[in-house]
Design a protein around this motif. Structure first.
Motif, PDB file in Angstrom:
ATOM      1  N   VAL A  91       0.623  -1.032   0.048  1.00  0.00           N
ATOM      2  CA  VAL A  91      -0.098   0.042  -0.177  1.00  0.00           C
ATOM      3  C   VAL A  91       0.845   1.362   0.003  1.00  0.00           C
ATOM      4  CG1 VAL A  91      -1.717   1.367   1.348  1.00  0.00           C
ATOM      5  CG2 VAL A  91      -1.947  -1.141   1.092  1.00  0.00           C
ATOM      6  N   CYS A  92       1.877   1.229   0.732  1.00  0.00           N
ATOM      7  CA  CYS A  92       2.744   2.483   0.634  1.00  0.00           C
ATOM      8  C   CYS A  92       3.486   2.597  -0.380  1.00  0.00           C
ATOM      9  CB  CYS A  92       3.758   2.321   2.002  1.00  0.00           C
ATOM     10  SG  CYS A  92       2.940   2.381   3.611  1.00  0.00           S
ATOM     11  N   THR A  93       3.865   1.500  -0.957  1.00  0.00           N
ATOM     12  CA  THR A  93       4.673   1.596  -2.351  1.00  0.00           C
ATOM     13  C   THR A  93       3.502   2.150  -3.307  1.00  0.00           C
ATOM     14  OG1 THR A  93       6.204  -0.156  -1.645  1.00  0.00           O
ATOM     15  CG2 THR A  93       6.126   0.393  -4.083  1.00  0.00           C
ATOM     16  N   SER A  94       2.537   1.781  -3.403  1.00  0.00           N
ATOM     17  CA  SER A  94       1.634   2.091  -4.510  1.00  0.00           C
ATOM     18  C   SER A  94       1.253   3.498  -4.258  1.00  0.00           C
ATOM     19  CB  SER A  94       0.399   1.208  -4.678  1.00  0.00           C
ATOM     20  OG  SER A  94      -0.406   1.413  -3.401  1.00  0.00           O
ATOM     21  N   ALA A  95       1.011   4.147  -3.006  1.00  0.00           N
ATOM     22  CA  ALA A  95       0.820   5.603  -2.860  1.00  0.00           C
ATOM     23  C   ALA A  95       1.898   6.276  -3.142  1.00  0.00           C
ATOM     24  CB  ALA A  95       0.448   5.600  -1.338  1.00  0.00           C
ATOM     25  N   THR A  96       3.254   5.659  -2.833  1.00  0.00           N
ATOM     26  CA  THR A  96       4.216   6.647  -3.156  1.00  0.00           C
ATOM     27  C   THR A  96       4.396   6.837  -4.859  1.00  0.00           C
ATOM     28  OG1 THR A  96       5.419   6.026  -1.289  1.00  0.00           O
ATOM     29  CG2 THR A  96       6.942   6.656  -2.834  1.00  0.00           C
ATOM     30  N   THR A  97       4.249   5.657  -5.533  1.00  0.00           N
ATOM     31  CA  THR A  97       4.417   5.568  -6.646  1.00  0.00           C
ATOM     32  C   THR A  97       3.286   6.491  -7.725  1.00  0.00           C
ATOM     33  OG1 THR A  97       5.126   3.355  -6.755  1.00  0.00           O
ATOM     34  CG2 THR A  97       4.237   4.052  -8.959  1.00  0.00           C
ATOM     35  N   ALA A  98       2.045   6.508  -6.943  1.00  0.00           N
ATOM     36  CA  ALA A  98       1.071   7.435  -7.489  1.00  0.00           C
ATOM     37  C   ALA A  98       1.470   8.922  -7.355  1.00  0.00           C
ATOM     38  CB  ALA A  98      -0.257   7.220  -6.813  1.00  0.00           C
ATOM     39  N   ALA A  99       1.896   9.183  -6.171  1.00  0.00           N
ATOM     40  CA  ALA A  99       2.462  10.566  -5.791  1.00  0.00           C
ATOM     41  C   ALA A  99       3.497  11.094  -6.811  1.00  0.00           C
ATOM     42  CB  ALA A  99       2.694  10.638  -4.365  1.00  0.00           C
ATOM     43  N   SER A 100       4.681  10.167  -6.910  1.00  0.00           N
ATOM     44  CA  SER A 100       5.635  10.290  -7.720  1.00  0.00           C
ATOM     45  C   SER A 100       5.345  10.633  -9.319  1.00  0.00           C
ATOM     46  CB  SER A 100       6.731   9.307  -7.647  1.00  0.00           C
ATOM     47  OG  SER A 100       7.229   9.185  -6.357  1.00  0.00           O
ATOM     48  N   ALA A 101       4.244   9.740  -9.730  1.00  0.00           N
ATOM     49  CA  ALA A 101       3.708   9.810 -11.021  1.00  0.00           C
ATOM     50  C   ALA A 101       3.138  11.201 -11.244  1.00  0.00           C
ATOM     51  CB  ALA A 101       2.614   8.832 -11.434  1.00  0.00           C
ATOM     52  N   GLY A 102       2.209  11.814 -10.253  1.00  0.00           N
ATOM     53  CA  GLY A 102       1.713  12.909 -10.414  1.00  0.00           C
ATOM     54  C   GLY A 102       2.978  14.121 -10.692  1.00  0.00           C
ATOM     55  N   MET A 103       3.851  14.064  -9.949  1.00  0.00           N
ATOM     56  CA  MET A 103       5.114  14.887 -10.066  1.00  0.00           C
ATOM     57  C   MET A 103       5.951  14.827 -11.162  1.00  0.00           C
ATOM     58  SD  MET A 103       6.374  15.043  -5.849  1.00  0.00           S
ATOM     59  CE  MET A 103       7.935  14.410  -6.483  1.00  0.00           C
ATOM     60  N   ASN A 104       5.573  13.790 -12.074  1.00  0.00           N
ATOM     61  CA  ASN A 104       6.013  13.542 -13.543  1.00  0.00           C
ATOM     62  C   ASN A 104       5.465  13.853 -14.461  1.00  0.00           C
ATOM     63  OD1 ASN A 104       8.520  12.609 -12.467  1.00  0.00           O
ATOM     64  ND2 ASN A 104       7.611  10.483 -12.447  1.00  0.00           N
ATOM     65  N   ILE A 105       4.411  14.993 -14.324  1.00  0.00           N
ATOM     66  CA  ILE A 105       3.666  15.400 -15.339  1.00  0.00           C
ATOM     67  C   ILE A 105       4.161  16.904 -15.753  1.00  0.00           C
ATOM     68  CG2 ILE A 105       1.433  16.354 -16.077  1.00  0.00           C
ATOM     69  CD1 ILE A 105       1.411  13.181 -15.866  1.00  0.00           C
ATOM     70  N   GLN A 106       4.379  17.284 -16.650  1.00  0.00           N
ATOM     71  CA  GLN A 106       4.584  18.545 -17.263  1.00  0.00           C
ATOM     72  C   GLN A 106       3.665  19.173 -17.959  1.00  0.00           C
ATOM     73  OE1 GLN A 106       7.566  18.479 -20.699  1.00  0.00           O
ATOM     74  NE2 GLN A 106       8.082  20.764 -20.693  1.00  0.00           N
ATOM     75  N   ASP A 107       3.455  20.478 -17.580  1.00  0.00           N
ATOM     76  CA  ASP A 107       2.215  21.054 -18.621  1.00  0.00           C
ATOM     77  C   ASP A 107       2.851  22.569 -18.935  1.00  0.00           C
ATOM     78  OD1 ASP A 107       1.472  23.198 -16.472  1.00  0.00           O
ATOM     79  OD2 ASP A 107       0.874  21.352 -15.207  1.00  0.00           O
ATOM     80  N   VAL A 108       2.100  22.919 -19.979  1.00  0.00           N
ATOM     81  CA  VAL A 108       2.750  24.153 -20.450  1.00  0.00           C
ATOM     82  C   VAL A 108       1.471  24.961 -20.886  1.00  0.00           C
ATOM     83  CG1 VAL A 108       3.925  25.364 -22.229  1.00  0.00           C
ATOM     84  CG2 VAL A 108       5.071  23.462 -21.121  1.00  0.00           C
ATOM     85  N   ASP A 109       1.274  26.327 -20.327  1.00  0.00           N
ATOM     86  CA  ASP A 109       0.189  27.154 -20.723  1.00  0.00           C
ATOM     87  C   ASP A 109       0.408  27.718 -22.140  1.00  0.00           C
ATOM     88  OD1 ASP A 109      -1.550  29.428 -21.181  1.00  0.00           O
ATOM     89  OD2 ASP A 109      -0.962  30.267 -19.038  1.00  0.00           O
ATOM     90  N   TYR A 110      -0.510  27.444 -22.989  1.00  0.00           N
ATOM     91  CA  TYR A 110      -0.102  28.282 -24.256  1.00  0.00           C
ATOM     92  C   TYR A 110      -1.444  28.946 -24.939  1.00  0.00           C
ATOM     93  CZ  TYR A 110      -3.359  24.358 -26.469  1.00  0.00           C
ATOM     94  OH  TYR A 110      -4.136  23.306 -26.659  1.00  0.00           O
ATOM     95  N   THR A 111      -2.288  29.538 -23.861  1.00  0.00           N
ATOM     96  CA  THR A 111      -3.110  30.550 -23.929  1.00  0.00           C
ATOM     97  C   THR A 111      -2.778  31.586 -24.917  1.00  0.00           C
ATOM     98  OG1 THR A 111      -4.125  29.831 -22.082  1.00  0.00           O
ATOM     99  CG2 THR A 111      -4.871  31.630 -22.778  1.00  0.00           C
ATOM    100  N   SER A 112      -1.956  31.992 -24.866  1.00  0.00           N
ATOM    101  CA  SER A 112      -1.619  33.322 -25.647  1.00  0.00           C
ATOM    102  C   SER A 112      -1.554  32.832 -27.102  1.00  0.00           C
ATOM    103  CB  SER A 112      -0.280  34.158 -25.327  1.00  0.00           C
ATOM    104  OG  SER A 112       0.617  33.369 -25.309  1.00  0.00           O
ATOM    105  N   ASP A 113      -1.070  31.818 -27.546  1.00  0.00           N
ATOM    106  CA  ASP A 113      -0.851  31.293 -28.830  1.00  0.00           C
ATOM    107  C   ASP A 113      -2.159  30.860 -29.391  1.00  0.00           C
ATOM    108  OD1 ASP A 113       1.972  31.162 -28.935  1.00  0.00           O
ATOM    109  OD2 ASP A 113       2.182  29.184 -27.961  1.00  0.00           O
TER     110      ASP A 113
END
Length: 162
Positions: free
Chosen positions: A17-39
């Motif tokens: 359980v602890c490992t899967s929770a850590t993996t899910a939290a780590s996965a969320g931190m591995n998302i890159q996002d970029v705002d391209y609203t002005s384009d």
């Protein structure tokens, strides 16, 4: 020996359980996002100016709503106007603090870049571009790092009357 086996099973379950929770939290931190609203604003306003419609403008709340949805799609690898939690463009806009009477969304995945994605949209295949009520937009792309698929999102809104 049965007590020891039971204790070992409990310890293994807790570690899992602890490992899967850590993996899910780590996965969320591995998302890159970029705002391209002005384009997106610049691109869509070419169509709107030609159609003599009010210009679109970037909106921070809609950008936040787009960010939530694009990150959700990247994390869970799906393309849909509904979020993995059942959310819609309207519920995400409301959650981000946007007061609206009309919302919409377009999304795509796998394009080489923002320009390639935007160039797939025109006044004939994207009704939001020429909807006279829509004036606010937000646009964000997200990717699961390091080499996941890129998910593009544009959120459209017509503000509620004050």
């Amino acid at each position: 020996m049965n007590a020891l086996a039971a204790l070992l099973a409990v310890v293994i379950a807790i570690v899992a359980v602890c490992t899967s929770a850590t993996t899910a939290a780590s996965a969320g931190m591995n998302i890159q996002d970029v705002d391209y609203t002005s384009d997106a604003v610049t691109y869509f306003n070419k169509f709107r100016t030609a159609a003599k419609l009010p210009v679109m403008r970037g909106n921070e709340a809609l950008t936040t709503a787009c960010r939530m949805h694009a990150r959700d799609m990247a994390m869970f690898k799906f393309l849909s106007d509904r979020g993995s939690d059942g959310s819609t463009a309207g519920t995400r806009a409301t959650a981000a603090g946007y007061k609206w009477f009309k919302t919409g969304i377009t999304m795509g995945m796998g394009y080489a870049n923002v320009d390639a994605y935007l160039k797939t949209m025109n006044k004939d295949n994207n009704r939001w571009i020429v909807d006279k009520d829509i004036i606010d937009i937000g646009a964000v792309w997200a990717r699961y790092m390091p080499n996941g698929q890129t998910y593009y999102d544009v959120c459209y809104g017509a503000p509620a009357a004050k």
